[in-house]
Design an enzyme around this catalytic site. Structure first.
Site, mmCIF file in Angstrom:
data_model
loop_
_atom_site.group_PDB
_atom_site.id
_atom_site.type_symbol
_atom_site.label_atom_id
_atom_site.label_comp_id
_atom_site.label_asym_id
_atom_site.label_seq_id
_atom_site.Cartn_x
_atom_site.Cartn_y
_atom_site.Cartn_z
ATOM 1 N N LYS A 237 -35.644 -8.150 -11.403
ATOM 2 C CA LYS A 237 -36.474 -7.420 -12.356
ATOM 3 C C LYS A 237 -36.035 -7.749 -13.783
ATOM 4 O O LYS A 237 -34.841 -7.857 -14.058
ATOM 5 C CB LYS A 237 -36.327 -5.915 -12.120
ATOM 6 C CG LYS A 237 -36.783 -5.501 -10.721
ATOM 7 C CD LYS A 237 -36.274 -4.118 -10.341
ATOM 8 C CE LYS A 237 -36.631 -3.808 -8.897
ATOM 9 N NZ LYS A 237 -35.892 -2.651 -8.375
ATOM 10 N N ARG A 292 -28.367 4.181 -4.133
ATOM 11 C CA ARG A 292 -27.441 4.163 -5.269
ATOM 12 C C ARG A 292 -28.235 4.414 -6.549
ATOM 13 O O ARG A 292 -29.463 4.467 -6.503
ATOM 14 C CB ARG A 292 -26.804 2.782 -5.371
ATOM 15 C CG ARG A 292 -27.897 1.710 -5.433
ATOM 16 C CD ARG A 292 -27.396 0.348 -5.768
ATOM 17 N NE ARG A 292 -28.346 -0.684 -5.371
ATOM 18 C CZ ARG A 292 -29.411 -1.063 -6.033
ATOM 19 N NH1 ARG A 292 -29.705 -0.488 -7.178
ATOM 20 N NH2 ARG A 292 -30.219 -2.005 -5.581
ATOM 21 N N VAL A 295 -30.225 0.011 -11.879
ATOM 22 C CA VAL A 295 -30.150 -0.522 -13.246
ATOM 23 C C VAL A 295 -31.197 0.174 -14.131
ATOM 24 O O VAL A 295 -30.921 0.570 -15.253
ATOM 25 C CB VAL A 295 -30.408 -2.050 -13.235
ATOM 26 C CG1 VAL A 295 -30.512 -2.590 -14.656
ATOM 27 C CG2 VAL A 295 -29.320 -2.778 -12.458
ATOM 28 N N ARG A 338 -34.223 -5.828 -19.687
ATOM 29 C CA ARG A 338 -32.849 -6.223 -19.345
ATOM 30 C C ARG A 338 -32.485 -7.416 -20.210
ATOM 31 O O ARG A 338 -33.159 -8.466 -20.163
ATOM 32 C CB ARG A 338 -32.743 -6.642 -17.885
ATOM 33 C CG ARG A 338 -33.064 -5.533 -16.924
ATOM 34 C CD ARG A 338 -32.698 -5.971 -15.515
ATOM 35 N NE ARG A 338 -33.144 -4.978 -14.554
ATOM 36 C CZ ARG A 338 -32.775 -4.950 -13.278
ATOM 37 N NH1 ARG A 338 -31.958 -5.886 -12.806
ATOM 38 N NH2 ARG A 338 -33.221 -4.021 -12.469
#
Ligand code: ADP
Length: 447
Positions: A237, A292, A295, A338
């Site tokens: 991503k 979890r 990001v 990102r």
């Protein structure tokens, strides 16, 4: 609440966890490899422990070294962040055996949702839409052919234990199905030590939508709505946003509720992400559940006002979720880029090394999660992500404008980054109209 948390990770997520701990009044222990020895975020931790050499196998995924570090520092919990040991049920079990809390689900819940075949079964029970395909692991070639003929080609063979795109084969006919089945099995066996594979319908074009869920140990699970992460290259991503544009509100509501049900039914505690594909007829299909923090969690934090990392720690300490589903509302629009140390003009070649210039953007609605500073050297050993730029605006249109400006203010040198490409994407008509799917970026890069 815990007294001291050991952070079994590095980079921006280690810093993000340090910040959450400070607000909760919890001490932090940061472990590091020799490649990260000079990283500035280490100075913000209360204690640091060097756990070994740069290769992750000698440091960040070395379970016994991390457990020893927790023991010598008298840490009562371990936060694994994302990647490394975050979805390793053996490690979660090891923590439990050593009476150290794992900030994440129990090994059992992780196993139930982490195995894609068992996850799919739980999903059906929770009325979460799944792809048509095999109910169980495929026994032999003949069964594979039967399933494929029933659901129709193209199909995809996937590993039950899959991750990182490994153990997947697309088949358009019986011949490629037979060879794909064999090679997917072999790849899964050698990568995960588990050769179980299953078959589902393959969608040629789709969007990647995922629902954020938080669950506590008192039977509560609340969803924080969805993100769209369709802008990807090689399944990585690059841009994420929340909420997802152009989603039917009724369908959104249904899948968000189903995602929370799925996580609750697995007796799961912590943050989970239910990943799905959305086809052009507004049908959702479960892909997998990530057990979890992700990001891209900040875009959800920006539109809901919930601190996901702090909440993860609170529920791991046995506290109930501090909100109910009815308290969660979507406010405005958030986008994350990102920032990777890669050169988009040179086929995304890694660009590690010293950073001389690091000018951060600012202004209303701008957030930067990064461990980098001017003078920091990006080590060549790990993931290339050096930070995340997140913006929030009242509307998607404003968020896109704000992101473009923030990217223009963000100067990083002399290493190369993905910033120039992301500026281009903010200016691209297809992106601006939300007309993107999982092949959008690769199409654009080819064209
Ligand atoms: P992994 O755990 O290896 O990342 P996923 O199940 O999340 O595997 O799938 C990874 C990617 O593969 C998805 O993001 C999507 O691009 C593609 N993919 C997986 N299953 C399908 C499917 N049934 N149809 C189309 N694309 C798929």
């Amino acid at each position: 609440m815990f007294k001291r948390i050991l952070i079994a990770n590095r980079g921006e997520i280690a810093l993000r966890i340090i910040r959450a701990c400070k607000e909760l009044g919890v001490e932090t222990v940061c472990v590091y490899s020799t490649a990260d020895r000079d990283a500035p975020y280490l100075r913000l931790a209360d204690h640091t422990v060097c756990i070994g050499a740069p290769p992750a196998s000698e440091s960040y995924i070395n379970m016994s070294r991390i457990i020893s570090a927790a023991e010598v520092t008298d840490s009562d919990a371990i936060h694994p962040g994302y990647g490394f040991l975050a979805e390793n049920s053996e490690f979660a079990a090891m923590c439990r055996d050593c009476q150290i809390a794992f900030v994440g689900p129990s090994p059992e819940a992780m196993g139930k949702l982490g195995d894609k075949i068992s996850c799919k079964k739980l999903a059906r029970a929770a009325k979460m839409p799944t792809f048509p395909g095999s109910e169980d692991a495929i026994e032999d070639e003949e069964e594979a052919v039967q399933v494929a003929q029933k659901i129709g080609f193209p199909v995809i063979v996937k590993a039950a234990a899959g991750g990182g795109g490994r153990g997947m084969r697309i088949a358009h006919n019986i011949a490629t199905l037979r060879t794909g089945l064999k090679s997917a099995r072999q790849e899964a066996e050698s990568a995960f030590g588990n050769g179980a594979v299953y078959i589902e319908k393959f969608l040629e074009s789709a969007r990647h939508i995922e629902v954020q869920v938080l669950a506590d140990s008192h039977g509560n699970a609340v969803h924080l709505y969805e993100r769209d992460c369709s802008t990807q290259r090689r399944h990585q991503k690059l841009i994420e946003e929340a909420p997802a544009p152009h989603v039917d509100p009724k369908k959104r509501d249904e899948v968000c509720k189903a995602a929370a049900r799925l996580v609750r039914n697995a007796e799961y505690v912590g943050a989970a992400t239910v990943e799905m594909l959305l086809d052009d007829k507004q049908n959702f299909y479960l892909l997998e559940v990530n057990t979890r923090v992700q990001v891209e969690h900040p875009v959800t934090e920006m539109i809901t006002g919930v601190d996901i990392v702090k909440t993860q720690i609170m529920v791991a300490a046995g506290e109930p979720l501090p909100f109910k589903q009815r308290n969660i509302a979507v406010n405005g629009h958030a986008i994350e880029c990102r920032i990777n140390a890669e050169d988009p003009a040179n086929n995304f070649a890694p660009s590690p090394g010293p950073i001389d210039r690091f000018d951060l953007p600012g202004g209303p609605g701008v957030r930067v999660d990064t461990h980098a500073v001017a003078g920091y050297r990006v080590p060549p050993n790990y993931d290339s992500m050096i930070g995340k730029l997140i913006v929030h605006g009242d509307t998607r249109r404003i968020a896109i404008r704000r992101m473009e400006q923030a990217l223009r203010e963000f100067h990083v040198g002399p290493i190369r980054t993905t910033i120039p490409l992301q500026i281009e994407l903010m200016r691209d008509g297809s992106f601006q109209h939300g007309g993107i799917d999982i092949h959008y970026l690769e199409r654009l890069l080819k064209g």
